[in-house]
Scaffold this active site. Structure first.
Site, PDB file in Angstrom:
ATOM      1  N   ASP A  61      36.144  15.159  62.192  1.00 19.30           N
ATOM      2  CA  ASP A  61      34.846  15.088  62.868  1.00 19.30           C
ATOM      3  C   ASP A  61      34.127  13.859  62.338  1.00 19.30           C
ATOM      4  OD1 ASP A  61      32.576  15.889  64.411  1.00 19.30           O
ATOM      5  OD2 ASP A  61      31.637  16.618  62.580  1.00 19.30           O
ATOM      6  N   SER A  62      33.042  13.482  62.999  1.00 20.25           N
ATOM      7  CA  SER A  62      32.240  12.367  62.517  1.00 20.25           C
ATOM      8  C   SER A  62      31.535  12.716  61.207  1.00 20.25           C
ATOM      9  CB  SER A  62      31.211  11.993  63.581  1.00 20.25           C
ATOM     10  OG  SER A  62      30.471  13.139  63.952  1.00 20.25           O
ATOM     11  N   CYS A  72      28.561  20.234  71.333  1.00 19.87           N
ATOM     12  CA  CYS A  72      28.424  19.391  70.154  1.00 19.87           C
ATOM     13  C   CYS A  72      28.668  20.282  68.937  1.00 19.87           C
ATOM     14  CB  CYS A  72      27.014  18.800  70.105  1.00 19.87           C
ATOM     15  SG  CYS A  72      26.668  17.904  68.578  1.00 19.87           S
ATOM     16  N   THR A  73      29.362  19.733  67.960  1.00 15.77           N
ATOM     17  CA  THR A  73      29.729  20.506  66.770  1.00 15.77           C
ATOM     18  C   THR A  73      28.552  21.227  66.105  1.00 15.77           C
ATOM     19  OG1 THR A  73      29.484  18.400  65.634  1.00 15.77           O
ATOM     20  CG2 THR A  73      31.732  19.159  66.047  1.00 15.77           C
ATOM     21  N   HIS A  74      27.389  20.577  66.122  1.00 13.64           N
ATOM     22  CA  HIS A  74      26.254  21.105  65.356  1.00 13.64           C
ATOM     23  C   HIS A  74      25.502  22.236  66.071  1.00 13.64           C
ATOM     24  CE1 HIS A  74      27.015  17.409  63.250  1.00 13.64           C
ATOM     25  NE2 HIS A  74      26.032  17.622  62.391  1.00 13.64           N
ATOM     26  N   TYR A  84      28.633   9.543  65.861  1.00 15.14           N
ATOM     27  CA  TYR A  84      29.446   8.944  66.919  1.00 15.14           C
ATOM     28  C   TYR A  84      28.719   9.044  68.276  1.00 15.14           C
ATOM     29  CZ  TYR A  84      33.766   8.993  63.998  1.00 15.14           C
ATOM     30  OH  TYR A  84      34.733   8.791  63.035  1.00 15.14           O
ATOM     31  N   GLY A  85      27.826  10.021  68.348  1.00 15.23           N
ATOM     32  CA  GLY A  85      27.220  10.394  69.635  1.00 15.23           C
ATOM     33  C   GLY A  85      26.341   9.352  70.290  1.00 15.23           C
ATOM     34  N   CYS A 112      35.215  16.823  66.800  1.00 18.66           N
ATOM     35  CA  CYS A 112      34.026  16.132  67.294  1.00 18.66           C
ATOM     36  C   CYS A 112      34.069  16.052  68.816  1.00 18.66           C
ATOM     37  CB  CYS A 112      34.016  14.721  66.694  1.00 18.66           C
ATOM     38  SG  CYS A 112      32.665  13.702  67.279  1.00 18.66           S
ATOM     39  N   THR A 116      32.219  14.267  70.774  1.00 20.52           N
ATOM     40  CA  THR A 116      32.111  12.887  71.242  1.00 20.52           C
ATOM     41  C   THR A 116      33.473  12.200  71.181  1.00 20.52           C
ATOM     42  OG1 THR A 116      29.848  12.841  70.396  1.00 20.52           O
ATOM     43  CG2 THR A 116      30.851  10.725  70.945  1.00 20.52           C
ATOM     44  N   GLU A 147      21.708  19.582  60.292  1.00 19.87           N
ATOM     45  CA  GLU A 147      22.095  19.040  58.976  1.00 19.87           C
ATOM     46  C   GLU A 147      21.065  19.376  57.908  1.00 19.87           C
ATOM     47  OE1 GLU A 147      24.039  15.575  58.334  1.00 19.87           O
ATOM     48  OE2 GLU A 147      25.419  15.992  59.968  1.00 19.87           O
TER      49      GLU A 147
HETATM   50  N1  DGL Z   1      30.239  15.563  65.934  1.00 17.85           N
HETATM   51  C1  DGL Z   1      29.425  15.064  67.013  1.00 17.85           C
HETATM   52  C2  DGL Z   1      29.778  15.779  68.306  1.00 17.85           C
HETATM   53  O1  DGL Z   1      30.261  16.889  68.302  1.00 17.85           O
HETATM   54  C3  DGL Z   1      27.958  15.204  66.710  1.00 17.85           C
HETATM   55  C4  DGL Z   1      27.464  14.256  65.617  1.00 17.85           C
HETATM   56  C5  DGL Z   1      27.656  12.798  66.014  1.00 17.85           C
HETATM   57  O2  DGL Z   1      26.949  12.291  66.891  1.00 17.85           O
HETATM   58  O3  DGL Z   1      28.560  12.192  65.444  1.00 17.85           O
HETATM   59  O4  DGL Z   1      29.592  15.232  69.351  1.00 17.85           O
END
Ligand code: DGL
Length: 277
Positions: free
Chosen positions: A10-11, A186-188, A42-43, A73, A75, A154
């Site tokens: 993941d990012s 999105c992961t979060h 990454y987003g 991730c 993205t 976060e």
């Molecule tokens: N991990 C990214 C996603 O699931 C979210 C955080 C980022 O923007 O890197 O898209």
């Protein structure tokens, strides 16, 4: 092959929601996790940049000897999965496919919301995937980028007044669209599930791509005859490209337990190794 670990990247820390779901489902598997904390997010980045980062992340995991890679991730899944499949032979599972299929199965009225990073929404990966999965049935898709959800998760602001205000800002317009299903793309976002549910309405089904991915990785490993045969509980190793201390602190909150093994690494080195070998 069966005893090799599953690779997840993941990012940053967000992919730990996917790791947690995989751990719950496949407790005996060994897992190597890479969080590209030096280059998160990454987003907000372009396809070319996300592809480059994803190739470097995957090369690192392949160098570590994984049997399969989960692109946790969203993205990177949306922008780089084709490139990764072209570049490497190891099987990849992205979080988009499982999320798309779970949403297509869940909807009754075929009005589906998708929330994700800007890059994921702009790529159209979820919208196109859902349309394809619904076949001839017309489907209405409403998309919304929710960039502030990432720092809120976060910082542990998952149920506070600030989280509620941000959720209201992003989700108020979706609430008027009569969606019956909302993809947390999105992961979060699964960490903000309760505030999202309160804001959008409890009757809307929330699709957690991480949980859907954990179910599909089991099927993929079974089909390829790659499920571990070890009877003991599997181990996990964690690698980050920067700020290991911060990762450790946040990861403990995401997972609910301390990390067994955490190391800071350079991913770039391994791209050279991979192409040279
Ligand atoms: N991990 C990214 C996603 O699931 C979210 C955080 C980022 O923007 O890197 O898209």
């Amino acid at each position: 092959m069966n005893s090799l670990p599953i690779g997840i990247f993941d990012s940053g820390v967000g992919g730990l929601t996917v790791l947690r779901a995989v751990r719950e489902r496949l407790p005996n598997e060994n897992i190597i996790y890479l969080g590209d904390t030096a280059r998160v997010p990454y987003g907000t980045k372009s396809r070319a940049t996300v592809e480059k980062y994803a190739v470097e992340d995957a090369a690192f995991l392949i160098h570590k000897g994984v049997k399969v890679i989960i692109i946790a991730c969203n993205t990177a899944s949306a922008l780089a999965r084709e490139r990764l499949r072209q570049e490497f032979e190891v099987p990849f599972l992205s979080v988009i496919g499982p999320g798309v299929r779970a949403a297509a199965r869940a909807t009754k009225n075929h009005r589906i919301g998708v929330i994700a990073t800007e890059a994921t929404i702009d790529s159209g990966a979820y919208a196109n995937g859902i349309r394809e999965a619904c076949g001839d049935t017309p489907v209405e898709i409403v998309s919304q980028a929710c960039p502030l959800f990432v720092p809120l998760a976060e910082e542990g602001e998952t149920n506070s007044a600030i989280a509620q205000q941000v959720a209201e800002k992003y989700l108020a317009s979706l609430r008027d669209q009569q969606i019956d299903t909302l993809v947390l793309g999105c992961t979060h976002y699964p960490l903000l599930k309760s505030v999202i549910a309160e804001t959008i309405g409890s009757e809307v089904i929330l699709i957690d791509s991480g949980a859907a991915t954990a179910a599909e990785i089991e099927t993929l490993l079974r089909e390829k005859d790659l499920l571990t045969t070890q009877a003991d509980k599997g181990w996990s190793e964690f690698y980050v490209t920067d700020a290991a201390k911060r990762f450790h602190r946040i990861a403990e909150r995401f997972l609910g337990y301390p990390l067994e093994h955490l190391e800071a690494v350079e991913v770039l080195e391994h791209v050279g190794n991979f192409h040279a070998s």
